[in-house]
Design a protein around this motif. Sequence first.
Motif, PDB file in Angstrom:
ATOM      1  N   ALA A  59      40.587  93.571  10.411  1.00 14.73           N
ATOM      2  CA  ALA A  59      41.588  94.047   9.452  1.00 14.73           C
ATOM      3  C   ALA A  59      42.950  93.423   9.716  1.00 14.73           C
ATOM      4  N   ALA A  60      43.315  93.297  10.992  1.00 15.87           N
ATOM      5  CA  ALA A  60      44.611  92.684  11.323  1.00 15.87           C
ATOM      6  C   ALA A  60      44.645  91.216  10.935  1.00 15.87           C
ATOM      7  N   ALA A  61      43.515  90.514  11.119  1.00 17.96           N
ATOM      8  CA  ALA A  61      43.448  89.105  10.731  1.00 17.96           C
ATOM      9  C   ALA A  61      43.558  88.964   9.215  1.00 17.96           C
ATOM     10  N   CYS A  62      42.889  89.833   8.486  1.00 23.12           N
ATOM     11  CA  CYS A  62      42.964  89.771   7.021  1.00 23.12           C
ATOM     12  C   CYS A  62      44.392  90.035   6.537  1.00 23.12           C
ATOM     13  N   VAL A  87      56.384  87.361  17.990  1.00 22.03           N
ATOM     14  CA  VAL A  87      56.085  88.751  18.338  1.00 22.03           C
ATOM     15  C   VAL A  87      55.033  88.807  19.436  1.00 22.03           C
ATOM     16  N   LEU A  88      53.973  88.002  19.291  1.00 22.95           N
ATOM     17  CA  LEU A  88      52.892  88.023  20.282  1.00 22.95           C
ATOM     18  C   LEU A  88      53.388  87.571  21.654  1.00 22.95           C
ATOM     19  N   GLU A  89      54.211  86.522  21.700  1.00 19.93           N
ATOM     20  CA  GLU A  89      54.737  86.072  22.990  1.00 19.93           C
ATOM     21  C   GLU A  89      55.536  87.179  23.667  1.00 19.93           C
ATOM     22  N   GLU A  90      56.346  87.897  22.909  1.00 16.39           N
ATOM     23  CA  GLU A  90      57.129  88.992  23.483  1.00 16.39           C
ATOM     24  C   GLU A  90      56.213  90.113  23.987  1.00 16.39           C
ATOM     25  N   GLN A  91      55.185  90.428  23.202  1.00 10.02           N
ATOM     26  CA  GLN A  91      54.257  91.479  23.608  1.00 10.02           C
ATOM     27  C   GLN A  91      53.500  91.088  24.874  1.00 10.02           C
ATOM     28  N   LEU A  92      53.081  89.836  24.966  1.00 11.63           N
ATOM     29  CA  LEU A  92      52.360  89.370  26.146  1.00 11.63           C
ATOM     30  C   LEU A  92      53.250  89.394  27.391  1.00 11.63           C
ATOM     31  N   ALA A  93      54.511  89.010  27.235  1.00 12.77           N
ATOM     32  CA  ALA A  93      55.426  89.042  28.376  1.00 12.77           C
ATOM     33  C   ALA A  93      55.597  90.471  28.883  1.00 12.77           C
ATOM     34  N   GLY A 237      40.522  84.190  23.982  1.00 12.26           N
ATOM     35  CA  GLY A 237      39.249  84.077  23.284  1.00 12.26           C
ATOM     36  C   GLY A 237      38.114  84.718  24.040  1.00 12.26           C
ATOM     37  N   LYS A 238      38.406  85.417  25.123  1.00 14.16           N
ATOM     38  CA  LYS A 238      37.367  86.072  25.917  1.00 14.16           C
ATOM     39  C   LYS A 238      37.528  87.584  25.743  1.00 14.16           C
ATOM     40  N   ALA A 239      38.086  88.277  26.722  1.00 15.91           N
ATOM     41  CA  ALA A 239      38.215  89.728  26.585  1.00 15.91           C
ATOM     42  C   ALA A 239      39.087  90.116  25.396  1.00 15.91           C
ATOM     43  N   ALA A 240      40.045  89.277  25.027  1.00 14.10           N
ATOM     44  CA  ALA A 240      40.929  89.596  23.901  1.00 14.10           C
ATOM     45  C   ALA A 240      40.241  89.424  22.555  1.00 14.10           C
ATOM     46  N   LEU A 278      45.645  89.243  17.462  1.00 15.43           N
ATOM     47  CA  LEU A 278      45.844  89.419  18.898  1.00 15.43           C
ATOM     48  C   LEU A 278      46.855  90.521  19.211  1.00 15.43           C
ATOM     49  N   ALA A 279      47.812  90.737  18.322  1.00 19.35           N
ATOM     50  CA  ALA A 279      48.741  91.851  18.528  1.00 19.35           C
ATOM     51  C   ALA A 279      47.981  93.169  18.537  1.00 19.35           C
ATOM     52  N   THR A 280      47.002  93.291  17.649  1.00 21.27           N
ATOM     53  CA  THR A 280      46.148  94.483  17.641  1.00 21.27           C
ATOM     54  C   THR A 280      45.237  94.508  18.866  1.00 21.27           C
TER      55      THR A 280
END
Length: 386
Positions: A59-62, A87-93, A237-240, A278-280
């Motif tokens: 759903a997030a990808a769509c 956004v994703l880079e900030e969340q990962l940090a 691309g593994k656990a995520a 990936l944010a989801t």
Amino acid sequence: MICDELQGELDALQRDGLKRIRRTLELPCGPLARVDGRSLISFCSNDYLGLANDPALVAAACAGARNWGVGSGASHLVSGHLGPHAVLEEQLATFTGFDRCLLFSTGYMANLGIVPALVGRGDAVFADRLNHASLIDAVQLSRADSQRYPHADLAALERLLAASTARRRLILTDAVFSMDGDLAPLPGLLMLAERYDAWLVVDDAHGFGVLGAQGRGSISHFGLPANPRLICMGTLGKAAGAAGAFVAANATVIEWLAQRARSYVFTTAGSPLIACALATSLELIAAGDARRAHLRQLVAQLRDGLADTRWRLLASPTAIQPVIVGDNHATVRLAAALYERGLWVPAIRPPTVPNGTARLRVSLSAAHGEAQVAELVSALRELACA
């Protein structure tokens, strides 16, 4: 003919039991697979938390595709760094506890970018002998002096570091070794990095999402504090469950990589819809203690079920459970026998693993059920007596 030599080498791979087979799946990634119309239980993928086909990620990808399209159109440093990437880079940090993160298209490309950007001629890299192929290739690209130490041998590594007169030193290791499933001694490696003024680059492809508090990875698993010498690469691309990779480090190192890592500078940025997914995924990983607990139960079930058989399992506490067979042809036959029983387990042979250590690589996922693991145990027990 120009291809005759290649065909001869392909024939040699087949003769030696080393030729790989590519199969086309007819279902999405998951514990159940269908190949050529045949239904199988798959123990092949690195989808450790079962997120690759999770409805929330779909759903997030769509939604990401509707809002941001499919392609990024350019490299990150030209015009391809879109809102979802930032956004994703900030969340990962925040999630990993580092100052900054940098997104890469794949883990392989991330590793090829990190090492040559940090070291070159006149420098030295100290690498675990069982490191992933991407790390081996990265060292070759860097043109730094390459010194390989015996697997997880801190004493041997310290001797090499003490004897080095290199301008810069870099220790390079997998966190979870992809074919053995064991963990690198990260606390000892970081101690040596501090003692001998070196960077420690950790490839956490198989630990991120699975190990540590809320799945924060191997560095969290060992409780290591923030350290400017520490650089972490994690794949997505593994656990995520999606695609891509990130590098996490202090702000200065990340800015340097953004300027000088060729596999970042000179490639098109990843799809924004993947960044949205990936944010989801990060939210599900953080809330995924039940998934990780179930995965640990499956590991124990497999190991207990095979404990009194002739199959030798390596001492792996992770989702990667290697069953050592030794001979290439015997390993292929064992994998084929399981396949005939509807169980898909890959046969791993040299050069992926050292000569004489061909194995089945059982990959467990939180999406597997106990009944599916019991079926694998039953089949392996039967084949152990054949």
